[in-house]
Design a protein around this motif. Sequence first.
Motif, PDB file in Angstrom:
ATOM      1  N   ALA A  83       2.914   8.497  -2.479  1.00 42.10           N
ATOM      2  CA  ALA A  83       2.104   8.448  -1.261  1.00 42.10           C
ATOM      3  C   ALA A  83       1.651   7.026  -0.964  1.00 42.10           C
ATOM      4  N   CYS A  84       1.696   6.169  -1.990  1.00 36.44           N
ATOM      5  CA  CYS A  84       1.167   4.822  -1.807  1.00 36.44           C
ATOM      6  C   CYS A  84       1.724   3.899  -2.893  1.00 36.44           C
ATOM      7  N   LEU A  85       2.091   2.687  -2.492  1.00 33.91           N
ATOM      8  CA  LEU A  85       2.577   1.678  -3.442  1.00 33.91           C
ATOM      9  C   LEU A  85       1.549   0.548  -3.520  1.00 33.91           C
ATOM     10  N   HIS A  86       1.081   0.264  -4.744  1.00 36.70           N
ATOM     11  CA  HIS A  86       0.029  -0.751  -4.901  1.00 36.70           C
ATOM     12  C   HIS A  86       0.561  -2.106  -5.338  1.00 36.70           C
ATOM     13  N   ALA A  87       1.860  -2.228  -5.510  1.00 41.09           N
ATOM     14  CA  ALA A  87       2.375  -3.453  -6.128  1.00 41.09           C
ATOM     15  C   ALA A  87       3.538  -4.049  -5.353  1.00 41.09           C
ATOM     16  N   LEU A  88       3.366  -4.175  -4.048  1.00 40.05           N
ATOM     17  CA  LEU A  88       4.391  -4.834  -3.238  1.00 40.05           C
ATOM     18  C   LEU A  88       4.174  -6.338  -3.377  1.00 40.05           C
ATOM     19  N   ASP A  89       5.144  -7.033  -3.966  1.00 37.42           N
ATOM     20  CA  ASP A  89       4.886  -8.431  -4.312  1.00 37.42           C
ATOM     21  C   ASP A  89       6.058  -9.379  -4.068  1.00 37.42           C
ATOM     22  N   ARG A  90       7.120  -8.887  -3.414  1.00 39.52           N
ATOM     23  CA  ARG A  90       8.241  -9.809  -3.173  1.00 39.52           C
ATOM     24  C   ARG A  90       9.164  -9.249  -2.100  1.00 39.52           C
ATOM     25  N   MET A  91       9.920 -10.139  -1.471  1.00 42.80           N
ATOM     26  CA  MET A  91      10.805  -9.754  -0.370  1.00 42.80           C
ATOM     27  C   MET A  91      11.883  -8.785  -0.811  1.00 42.80           C
ATOM     28  N   SER A  92      12.469  -9.015  -1.987  1.00 47.09           N
ATOM     29  CA  SER A  92      13.571  -8.141  -2.407  1.00 47.09           C
ATOM     30  C   SER A  92      13.092  -6.695  -2.519  1.00 47.09           C
ATOM     31  N   PHE A 108       0.017  -1.683  -0.621  1.00 49.00           N
ATOM     32  CA  PHE A 108      -0.876  -2.805  -0.884  1.00 49.00           C
ATOM     33  C   PHE A 108      -0.028  -3.999  -1.320  1.00 49.00           C
ATOM     34  N   ILE A 109      -0.332  -5.161  -0.788  1.00 53.12           N
ATOM     35  CA  ILE A 109       0.310  -6.388  -1.265  1.00 53.12           C
ATOM     36  C   ILE A 109      -0.412  -6.817  -2.536  1.00 53.12           C
ATOM     37  N   GLU A 110       0.361  -6.941  -3.627  1.00 50.36           N
ATOM     38  CA  GLU A 110      -0.269  -7.344  -4.894  1.00 50.36           C
ATOM     39  C   GLU A 110      -0.387  -8.860  -4.957  1.00 50.36           C
ATOM     40  N   ASN A 118       1.865 -15.392 -16.121  1.00 49.17           N
ATOM     41  CA  ASN A 118       2.488 -14.271 -16.823  1.00 49.17           C
ATOM     42  C   ASN A 118       2.238 -12.933 -16.131  1.00 49.17           C
ATOM     43  N   LYS A 119       1.469 -12.956 -15.061  1.00 51.38           N
ATOM     44  CA  LYS A 119       1.176 -11.690 -14.379  1.00 51.38           C
ATOM     45  C   LYS A 119       1.958 -11.587 -13.070  1.00 51.38           C
ATOM     46  N   TYR A 120       2.107 -10.343 -12.623  1.00 53.94           N
ATOM     47  CA  TYR A 120       2.813 -10.112 -11.363  1.00 53.94           C
ATOM     48  C   TYR A 120       1.887 -10.389 -10.189  1.00 53.94           C
ATOM     49  N   GLY A 121       2.472 -10.359  -9.018  1.00 47.31           N
ATOM     50  CA  GLY A 121       1.689 -10.541  -7.798  1.00 47.31           C
ATOM     51  C   GLY A 121       1.994 -11.875  -7.150  1.00 47.31           C
ATOM     52  N   LEU A 122       1.813 -11.890  -5.841  1.00 48.27           N
ATOM     53  CA  LEU A 122       2.028 -13.121  -5.088  1.00 48.27           C
ATOM     54  C   LEU A 122       0.891 -14.093  -5.334  1.00 48.27           C
ATOM     55  N   LYS A 123       1.215 -15.369  -5.309  1.00 52.07           N
ATOM     56  CA  LYS A 123       0.132 -16.357  -5.284  1.00 52.07           C
ATOM     57  C   LYS A 123      -0.585 -16.226  -3.949  1.00 52.07           C
ATOM     58  N   LYS A 124      -1.871 -16.456  -3.968  1.00 56.42           N
ATOM     59  CA  LYS A 124      -2.625 -16.233  -2.726  1.00 56.42           C
ATOM     60  C   LYS A 124      -2.110 -17.101  -1.579  1.00 56.42           C
ATOM     61  N   GLU A 125      -1.590 -18.274  -1.897  1.00 58.55           N
ATOM     62  CA  GLU A 125      -1.073 -19.171  -0.856  1.00 58.55           C
ATOM     63  C   GLU A 125       0.174 -18.602  -0.178  1.00 58.55           C
ATOM     64  N   LYS A 126       0.822 -17.647  -0.847  1.00 62.81           N
ATOM     65  CA  LYS A 126       2.079 -17.111  -0.308  1.00 62.81           C
ATOM     66  C   LYS A 126       1.880 -15.841   0.507  1.00 62.81           C
ATOM     67  N   VAL A 127       0.648 -15.333   0.522  1.00 67.06           N
ATOM     68  CA  VAL A 127       0.418 -14.025   1.131  1.00 67.06           C
ATOM     69  C   VAL A 127       0.672 -14.058   2.637  1.00 67.06           C
ATOM     70  N   PHE A 128       0.247 -15.114   3.288  1.00 61.79           N
ATOM     71  CA  PHE A 128       0.363 -15.188   4.746  1.00 61.79           C
ATOM     72  C   PHE A 128       1.824 -15.067   5.189  1.00 61.79           C
TER      73      PHE A 128
END
Length: 211
Positions: A83-92, A108-110, A118-128
């Motif tokens: 119902a929901c994805l909390h870890a969308l973090d890359r274009m692929s 949710f954009i992670e 060592n952790k997943y998720g976009l750098k905040k500078e890349k979110v835009f």
Amino acid sequence: MLNIKHLNKLKSQMNHQTLIAVTKYVGDDEIEALIQEGITDFGENRVNVFQEKYQKYSNTEITWHFIGHLQSKKVKKMINDIACLHALDRMSLAKEVEKRRIDPLPCFIEVNIANDPNKYGLKKEKVFEFYNKIKDYDKIDIVGFMGMAEHTDDEVIIRKNFQVLVDLKAEFDELYSKSHKLSMGMSNDYNIAIEMGATHLRIGSYLYEEE
Ligand SMILES: *Cc1c(COP(=O)(O)O)cnc(C)c1O
């Protein structure tokens, strides 16, 4: 075993958050006890375990959240069951979701709020840039931002980490005239997350801890 006292304490501290019971450490007894207690939202972080549980509880009204790192090659077999994805973090991953999902999926954009390589998720500078690339994807409904604070007892650090999400929300609420949600707060730091405006708490170990 489900710790009902902890569950009740947690509920009493929440105001309007969605409580996602993370079941990655536990099995049927706990899931059934949580359902008995009226919990409807569950979270898993591994595709195989998710699929087993999804099938087992297909006759219940569970809302499944996928909260962990998702490999693109596994998207096809599970993406229409959540119902929901909390870890969308890359274009692929976004492209694969767009290709395989049938109806729009709340995502949710992670963001790597602990700024830990060592952790997943976009750098905040890349979110835009990321947000703008995927915002018109038909099968992705960006509902907000997700992050995991550093695992520490230092409140100052936890607050600094969550503040990154709070700031992103303010920025994107204004840009797109909509209210974004914040998926933040785990067993260790949910109090701070509630105080800072979390809308979705992802809680595992605290629910099962013995006194
Ligand atoms: C395991 C996990 C949680 C829950 O962690 P606890 O500390 O056990 O509450 C929350 N979010 C994600 C992404 C997880 O993998």
